[in-house]
Scaffold this motif. Structure first.
Motif, PDB file in Angstrom:
ATOM      1  N   ALA A  93       0.828  -1.212   0.000  1.00 58.61           N
ATOM      2  CA  ALA A  93       0.000   0.000   0.000  1.00 58.61           C
ATOM      3  C   ALA A  93       0.860   1.259   0.000  1.00 58.61           C
ATOM      4  CB  ALA A  93      -0.937  -0.003   1.205  1.00 58.61           C
ATOM      5  N   GLU A 111      -6.760   5.455  -1.294  1.00 59.69           N
ATOM      6  CA  GLU A 111      -7.232   4.098  -1.005  1.00 59.69           C
ATOM      7  C   GLU A 111      -8.231   3.618  -2.060  1.00 59.69           C
ATOM      8  OE1 GLU A 111      -8.723   4.298   2.983  1.00 59.69           O
ATOM      9  OE2 GLU A 111      -6.716   4.038   3.890  1.00 59.69           O
ATOM     10  N   THR A 114      -6.242   2.855  -5.258  1.00 63.26           N
ATOM     11  CA  THR A 114      -5.438   1.653  -5.033  1.00 63.26           C
ATOM     12  C   THR A 114      -6.302   0.405  -5.126  1.00 63.26           C
ATOM     13  OG1 THR A 114      -3.870   2.843  -3.614  1.00 63.26           O
ATOM     14  CG2 THR A 114      -3.958   0.445  -3.382  1.00 63.26           C
ATOM     15  N   SER A 125      -6.746  -7.832  -2.006  1.00 66.05           N
ATOM     16  CA  SER A 125      -6.535  -6.681  -1.129  1.00 66.05           C
ATOM     17  C   SER A 125      -5.715  -7.035   0.109  1.00 66.05           C
ATOM     18  CB  SER A 125      -7.877  -6.083  -0.700  1.00 66.05           C
ATOM     19  OG  SER A 125      -8.655  -7.050  -0.006  1.00 66.05           O
ATOM     20  N   LEU A 128      -2.036  -5.749   0.496  1.00 73.23           N
ATOM     21  CA  LEU A 128      -1.709  -4.339   0.732  1.00 73.23           C
ATOM     22  C   LEU A 128      -0.836  -4.120   1.967  1.00 73.23           C
ATOM     23  CD1 LEU A 128      -5.131  -2.674  -0.182  1.00 73.23           C
ATOM     24  CD2 LEU A 128      -2.967  -2.409  -1.412  1.00 73.23           C
TER      25      LEU A 128
END
Length: 323
Positions: A93, A111, A114, A125, A128
């Protein structure tokens, strides 16, 4: 979108790049192809000013890059490296958020963007919050691509982006690359020494040698209208495979006649935009003896035998070489 005008780079007495000129249209993918030391990576790095040119000019969207702050220039250009260039001490992330942070995006916007890219690049996810060394090579390369795309730059530079991957992973990422809608909106310059990769991904190819462009053209141009012996020799070992992957059924359409084929199982349906290699793979997989080729634009259908298809291919080869 990008214009490189008589650009040179000298390191002492060595002319790494010698008077290179080319243009890249908006949303076009141009490949800089050549062996190690031909000047392709130096050329790429001059476009985002990681290397300053000795002479010549480079324009992006009509603006001379030397008249801009290098930091500002780079924020508007996505950059993907062979070994992904991820910061090992940052989480996934944090790596993706590098440019948004420089642009002072708020956390929610970063966010959201992303998450959007993670989904498009088929990444869970849960990745991240982990670090790059916990990912496979293919996953790391996808994260590197996400980082380059996160701020939605109009220009993307890619330096041997898939060179460190094994053949299976590379083939899979090539397919994803061609299908990704994000990339269809970009003007891309990609460096590679892999001939098949260049022909598979490029709209146009600049073949370089000793700091100069030997030929600039479409994959078909390089195959059937080589400028000199260097181009012929460079492609010689892989020529047949490149032809099969470059020539589409649309190219052969005028050489194909609709046939009535009796006593044969119904054929497989293919699109005339497909290349011959993809069609041969499907034909072999289904053990098909005939093809139903659909031209969706003109709403036409032609049924041909496998033998007729290959005969058309040989005619096309012969005609184009003679021209």
């Amino acid at each position: 979108m990008i214009k490189v005008d008589r650009v040179s780079k000298h390191f002492g007495g060595v002319k790494a790049v010698n008077g290179v000129s080319f243009e890249v249209e908006d949303h076009e993918n141009l490949i800089l192809l050549g062996t190690s030391g031909c000047g392709k990576t130096t050329t790429l790095k001059m476009i985002n000013r990681l290397i300053e040119p000795t002479s010549g000019a480079i324009y992006i969207d009509g603006k001379n890059i030397l008249e801009q702050q290098s930091e500002t220039l780079r924020r508007g250009i996505g950059y993907v490296l062979q070994n992904n260039g991820l910061f090992p001490h940052y989480t996934v992330a944090q790596n993706i958020a590098v440019v948004p942070n420089l642009l002072k995006w708020d956390k929610q916007k970063t966010e959201k963007r992303t998450a959007e890219l993670m989904e498009k690049l088929h990444l869970d996810s849960s990745y991240l919050n982990i670090y790059p060394n916990e990912l496979s090579g293919g996953q790391q390369q996808r994260i590197g691509l996400a980082r380059a795309l996160v701020s939605d730059p109009p220009v993307l530079l890619m330096d041997e982006p898939f060179g460190a991957l094994d053949n299976v992973t590379r083939s899979k990422i090539h397919a994803e690359f061609k299908a990704l809608d994000e990339l269809k909106r970009k003007t891309i310059i990609m460096v590679t020494h892999d001939v098949q990769e260049a022909f598979e991904l490029g709209d146009r190819i600049c073949l370089m040698d000793k700091g100069k462009i030997v030929q600039n053209g479409t994959p078909t141009d390089l195959l059937f209208k080589p400028k000199n012996e260097f181009v012929k020799d460079f492609l010689k070992e892989q020529r047949l495979l490149l032809e099969l992957k470059t020539i589409t059924l649309r190219s052969l359409w005028h050489l194909l006649s609709n046939e009535e084929i009796k006593g044969v199982e119904p054929g497989i349906l293919v699109n005339n935009k497909d290349n011959l290699w993809a069609v041969l793979e499907r034909t072999t997989f289904f053990n098909a003896e005939r093809l139903n080729i659909m031209d969706l634009e003109n709403k036409e259908l032609k049924t041909v035998s496998f033998e007729s298809l290959m005969s058309a291919f040989y005619q096309y080869q012969k005609r184009d070489r003679n021209e």
